[in-house]
Scaffold this active site. Structure first.
Site, short mmCIF file in Angstrom:
data_model
loop_
_atom_site.label_atom_id
_atom_site.label_comp_id
_atom_site.label_asym_id
_atom_site.label_seq_id
_atom_site.Cartn_x
_atom_site.Cartn_y
_atom_site.Cartn_z
N ALA A 10 11.90 18.04 -30.49
CA ALA A 10 13.02 17.19 -30.08
C ALA A 10 14.31 17.99 -30.16
CB ALA A 10 13.08 15.95 -30.95
N ASN A 12 18.31 19.11 -28.43
CA ASN A 12 19.57 18.40 -28.25
C ASN A 12 19.60 17.57 -26.97
OD1 ASN A 12 21.37 19.30 -30.52
ND2 ASN A 12 20.80 21.30 -29.72
N VAL A 15 13.06 16.49 -24.84
CA VAL A 15 11.95 16.32 -25.78
C VAL A 15 10.69 16.88 -25.12
CG1 VAL A 15 10.59 14.69 -27.13
CG2 VAL A 15 12.99 14.21 -26.68
N TYR A 92 17.25 34.17 -43.72
CA TYR A 92 18.37 33.42 -44.30
C TYR A 92 18.18 33.26 -45.81
CZ TYR A 92 20.46 31.81 -39.86
OH TYR A 92 21.09 31.73 -38.66
N VAL A 100 15.27 24.58 -37.29
CA VAL A 100 13.80 24.50 -37.32
C VAL A 100 13.18 24.93 -36.00
CG1 VAL A 100 13.67 22.06 -36.61
CG2 VAL A 100 11.87 23.05 -38.05
N ASP A 101 13.89 24.76 -34.90
CA ASP A 101 13.36 25.22 -33.62
C ASP A 101 13.25 26.74 -33.59
OD1 ASP A 101 16.17 25.31 -33.73
OD2 ASP A 101 16.41 25.01 -31.58
#
Length: 251
Positions: A10, A12, A15, A92, A100-101
């Site tokens: 999902a 921006n 989907v 990171y 997460v994408d």
């Protein structure tokens, strides 16, 4: 009929979804805008949902409403970025701060082929990530997407305007009107980011035998000579989700 696992990427604006059968095989289902999602009906029962969500509150609310109507009592497993998983180490210091994408795309790419890889996703934002052959994420870049660049200019410069009949600019072209100048400028900025990423890969990292993977709706705007250097891989996030779903099932 055995219920399937439903995997959802999902973003921006759109989907993407795939279903996984009991043997762990993936079958793409759809790639839709959030408005189109409202009218979408699932044709098979769902046992569980694996979710990667990067959209905001409005997108999450719409998605939750749709899942409630289509997925019944299915268990939902939201995935977040981690420090280490499936052979990949996050660059990171605060692992969850990596989108997460991006994390799932790294997982999907590395577990498909353990080779140095450059991933460029050109959606709402343009993200660039590098992962080496040991699964170490080296870091990356985030820049405005093509549409976001245009809006940033028109919002702050009242004398700059766009032509509503034109959606995309042209690479390697010179605009002869304000709308063309803006559209062409933004597209060439995108192409410039890609060229710089290739330069860093080959001169700073000294990679020559590496994979270049593209995803995102703006990728077709790139010139042919850049697109030919890589592969269009819009399903990488879903491949990353599939790793989590298979692990939970012991597949």
């Amino acid at each position: 009929m055995n219920p399937n696992k439903l995997l959802i990427d999902a973003g921006n604006t759109r989907v993407k979804a795939a279903q996984m059968d009991a043997d762990g095989h993936l079958e793409p289902l759809f790639n839709l805008s959030y408005e189109e999602l409202r009218e979408t009906q699932l044709q098979a029962p769902v046992a569980s949902v694996w979710l990667a969500l990067v959209g905001g509150a409005a997108q999450q609310s719409l998605l939750n409403e749709w899942m409630k109507s289509q997925c019944g009592q299915a268990q939902v497993y939201p995935v977040t970025s981690e420090a280490h998983k499936f052979g990949v180490s996050n660059a990171y210091s605060e692992p969850t701060h990596l989108g997460v994408d991006r994390w799932l795309a790294l997982l999907g790419a590395y577990n498909e082929n353990k080779k140095p890889t450059l991933i460029i996703d050109a959606g709402t934002a343009i993200t660039v990530d590098w992962i080496d052959d040991q699964g170490q994420h080296l870091g990356g870049w985030i820049a405005p997407g093509v549409d976001m660049m245009q809006k940033a200019v028109t919002d702050r410069a009242p004398r700059v305007f766009t032509d509503t009949q034109k959606i995309w600019g042209r690479v390697n072209q010179l605009g002869t009107s304000t709308p063309d100048g803006l559209l062409d400028g933004c597209v060439n900025m995108f192409a410039g980011i890609v060229r710089q990423a290739l330069h860093v890969t080959e001169t700073e990292l000294d990679w020559f035998d590496y994979r270049l993977l593209f995803s995102g709706g703006s990728t077709p705007l790139l010139p042919v000579e850049l697109k030919r250097k890589g592969e269009l891989r819009s399903e990488l996030v879903l491949q990353g989700l599939a790793l989590y779903a298979r692990e939970q099932s012991g597949i």
